[in-house]
Design a protein around this motif. Structure first.
Motif, PDB file in Angstrom:
ATOM      1  N   GLN A 171       0.766  -1.127  -0.124  1.00  0.00           N
ATOM      2  CA  GLN A 171       0.083  -0.144  -0.198  1.00  0.00           C
ATOM      3  C   GLN A 171       0.875   1.278  -0.107  1.00  0.00           C
ATOM      4  OE1 GLN A 171      -2.539  -0.491   3.327  1.00  0.00           O
ATOM      5  NE2 GLN A 171      -4.167  -1.791   2.294  1.00  0.00           N
ATOM      6  N   MET A 172       2.048   1.128   0.435  1.00  0.00           N
ATOM      7  CA  MET A 172       3.118   1.966   0.320  1.00  0.00           C
ATOM      8  C   MET A 172       4.320   1.761  -0.356  1.00  0.00           C
ATOM      9  SD  MET A 172       3.069   3.810   4.260  1.00  0.00           S
ATOM     10  CE  MET A 172       1.361   4.805   4.969  1.00  0.00           C
ATOM     11  N   ALA A 211       8.049   7.050   5.660  1.00  0.00           N
ATOM     12  CA  ALA A 211       6.543   7.162   5.429  1.00  0.00           C
ATOM     13  C   ALA A 211       6.134   8.614   5.588  1.00  0.00           C
ATOM     14  CB  ALA A 211       5.808   6.171   6.585  1.00  0.00           C
ATOM     15  N   TYR A 216       3.611   9.728   2.411  1.00  0.00           N
ATOM     16  CA  TYR A 216       2.814   8.745   2.949  1.00  0.00           C
ATOM     17  C   TYR A 216       1.875   8.743   3.899  1.00  0.00           C
ATOM     18  CZ  TYR A 216       4.886   5.744  -0.943  1.00  0.00           C
ATOM     19  OH  TYR A 216       5.417   5.095  -2.128  1.00  0.00           O
ATOM     20  N   SER A 217       2.510   9.314   5.083  1.00  0.00           N
ATOM     21  CA  SER A 217       1.781   9.530   6.297  1.00  0.00           C
ATOM     22  C   SER A 217       1.765  11.174   6.482  1.00  0.00           C
ATOM     23  CB  SER A 217       2.393   8.778   7.447  1.00  0.00           C
ATOM     24  OG  SER A 217       2.102   7.445   7.245  1.00  0.00           O
ATOM     25  N   PRO A 351       2.810   3.658  10.431  1.00  0.00           N
ATOM     26  CA  PRO A 351       1.809   2.933   9.393  1.00  0.00           C
ATOM     27  C   PRO A 351       1.655   1.349   9.405  1.00  0.00           C
ATOM     28  CG  PRO A 351       3.451   4.582   8.742  1.00  0.00           C
ATOM     29  CD  PRO A 351       3.935   3.921  10.116  1.00  0.00           C
ATOM     30  N   SER A 353       1.581  -0.273   6.941  1.00  0.00           N
ATOM     31  CA  SER A 353       2.894  -0.936   6.094  1.00  0.00           C
ATOM     32  C   SER A 353       4.257  -1.040   6.250  1.00  0.00           C
ATOM     33  CB  SER A 353       2.762   0.100   4.579  1.00  0.00           C
ATOM     34  OG  SER A 353       1.701   0.181   4.187  1.00  0.00           O
TER      35      SER A 353
END
Length: 505
Positions: A171-172, A211, A216-217, A351, A353
């Motif tokens: 997903q990441m 992340a 991503y975050s 996360p 991931s």
């Protein structure tokens, strides 16, 4: 060797990796519990003030006991390479309690606190039942083929752990791939990482930094996580006893969920203990089932409402070379993190991931063990035992939202996925006995499959007589088929013995 000569360490460097793997496994479950319950409308005071601390107590009790058990085994066998069993909340059972017990209780009562008390009662009952079931543990272990037990367990590992966590990993993509690479290099390739930092810790730190650095975050997650810090005292509660009256009253239908999932939990413990025996650490399965049941009951006395089990991650910890220290550290850290809201904070900051690749390793180690600890001739049995969990994965992930699509793909997916642990073991055992030409036992397990199908422990959504007569009939038919071969084999043996006697005379 005298027990006085054994220097079984309290902690060693290999325990660090195993600690992070186990901690993250439990942390992932705690995060899912928190997010799901908050989404159902349960107040934070119940989630973080009662459920999380209570579940932490169950985890603490079990981890400390299994550290003690590892020390006992090390002294008994005169060796220091014993690995403590990993322990925590059973992931499949957790989902059943969330959506099969807590959800219906909340919907019917309209009162989150009352629903929590009912779920507590159900959890306590499940723990007590597992203690009773522990009396049969060693008998079952000695009479069910290893290929069947480990094959069914590998089905869980391939789908719900390695498979689903691999999806979460990607997903990441940049973060997930890098963290997966770190785990493979450090734990599979056994290559030292920079500054000799344990692979799991290195992966979490670098993965989380990546992340946030790559977007991503969102940084708001950090603020959200920090806001969850606080003091959540671990306090005893009698709420389970209050919920017991309702459980045996208006919520009596929930018993049909509790019985099969408790049997499943006992089988899961048995399988995981068997997996560790295959790796060289042989624990008493009856004791482990009783400890899991006791840990579950103790957790309910502090607000936790999820059954516990010996973890599939035990084999991964063994591969890492861990001892007992990782189990002790996990107990201490979980107690502190639950009391001070660290779990709530970390669940918002780290996360999924970043955590997922470590669980991918745990999953693939279990699948590998299922093959490595069985003779090559039993590989077909291992594979067949794994397959029901493919159906179970599709059923549990897609049937509610895309039931028509699942049915159009195959009408067999749902019944094959129901009670997948039992059907996997039955099919795997039948295959093992066919390979060994032991048609008598193949017939026996076929008739057991018929009985389990009839009462609804497999191939059916609930416990009831006549739950799935088609599957029951199918197992009876193959049972008769195998019985004919068993009879033919016995007749041939008797004839051979008579001929031998005549020649001797």
């Amino acid at each position: 060797m005298s027990t006085n000569q054994i220097n079984y360490p309290w902690y060693k460097k290999e325990d660090t990796d195993a600690f992070f793997a186990l901690f993250q496994n439990n942390l992932a479950n705690f995060v899912i519990i928190a997010v799901t319950m908050l989404g159902m409308g349960f107040p934070a005071s119940i989630v973080f003030g009662k459920v999380i601390p209570g579940a932490a107590v169950a985890v603490m009790v079990g981890n400390l006991y299994y550290a003690y058990s590892a020390n006992k085994l090390a002294k008994k066998e005169g060796r220091t390479n014993v690995t403590a069993l990993s322990y925590g909340i059973s992931t499949p059972v957790m989902f059943v309690f969330l959506f099969g017990v807590l959800g219906p209780a909340n919907a019917l009562t309209g009162d989150p606190e009352l629903a929590w008390k009912i779920a507590l009662a159900a959890c306590m009952l499940s723990g007590l039942m597992e203690i009773l079931l522990s009396a049969t543990g060693n008998w079952v272990r000695n009479n069910i083929p290893r290929a069947a037990m480990l094959g069914a367990l590998a089905g869980v590992a391939l789908t719900f752990i390695a498979g689903e966590m691999l999806f979460r990993t990607f997903q990441m993509p940049v973060v997930g791939l890098f963290v997966l690479a770190v785990i493979l290099v450090g734990l599979v390739g056994k290559v030292a990482l920079p500054f000799k930092i344990p692979a799991s810790l290195f992966a979490i730190i670098i993965g989380t930094v990546l992340a946030f650095s790559l977007g991503y975050s969102e940084t708001s997650k950090i603020t959200e996580g920090l806001a969850n810090f606080g003091f959540y005292p671990i306090l005893p509660t009698f709420a389970a006893f209050e919920g017991m009256g309702l459980l045996f009253g208006t919520m009596i239908a929930l018993l049909a969920v509790i019985l099969p999932i408790t049997i499943y939990n006992a089988v899961e413990t048995m399988n995981n203990v068997e997996a560790m025996a295959a790796e060289g650490d042989s624990y008493d399965v009856r004791e482990c089932q009783a400890v899991d049941g006791a840990g579950t009951v103790i957790g309910t006395l502090f607000g936790g409402m999820f059954p516990t089990t010996v973890y599939i991650a035990s084999v991964g910890s063994k591969w890492m070379g861990a001892g007992r220290g990782y189990s002790i550290l996990n107990a201490i850290v979980f107690g502190l993190t639950a009391m001070f809201g660290v779990i709530a904070a970390l669940s918002a900051i780290i996360p999924i991931s970043v955590v997922a690749p470590i669980l991918v390793f745990v999953g693939i180690s279990m699948v590998s063990t299922a093959f490595q600890t069985n003779e090559a001739k039993y590989y077909p049995a291992v594979v067949l035992a794994m397959l029901p969990y493919l159906a179970n994965f599709i059923m549990s992930r897609f049937n509610n939202s895309a039931g028509e699509a699942v049915a159009n793909f195959s009408s067999a997916i749902v019944p094959l996925g129901q009670g997948a642990m039992f059907s996997g073991i039955i099919l795997g055992a039948i295959t093992v006995f066919i390979i060994d030409n032991n048609f008598k036992k193949a017939a026996l397990f076929s008739f057991i499959g018929a009985g389990l199908s009839y009462i609804g422990l497999m191939h059916a959504p609930k416990l009831t007589f006549g739950a799935n007569n088609d599957f029951m009939l199918g197992y009876i038919v193959i049972g008769i088929f195998f019985s004919m071969y068993a009879l033919k084999k016995n007749t041939s043996l008797v004839s051979s013995d008579l001929n031998s006697e005549k020649r001797a005379a």
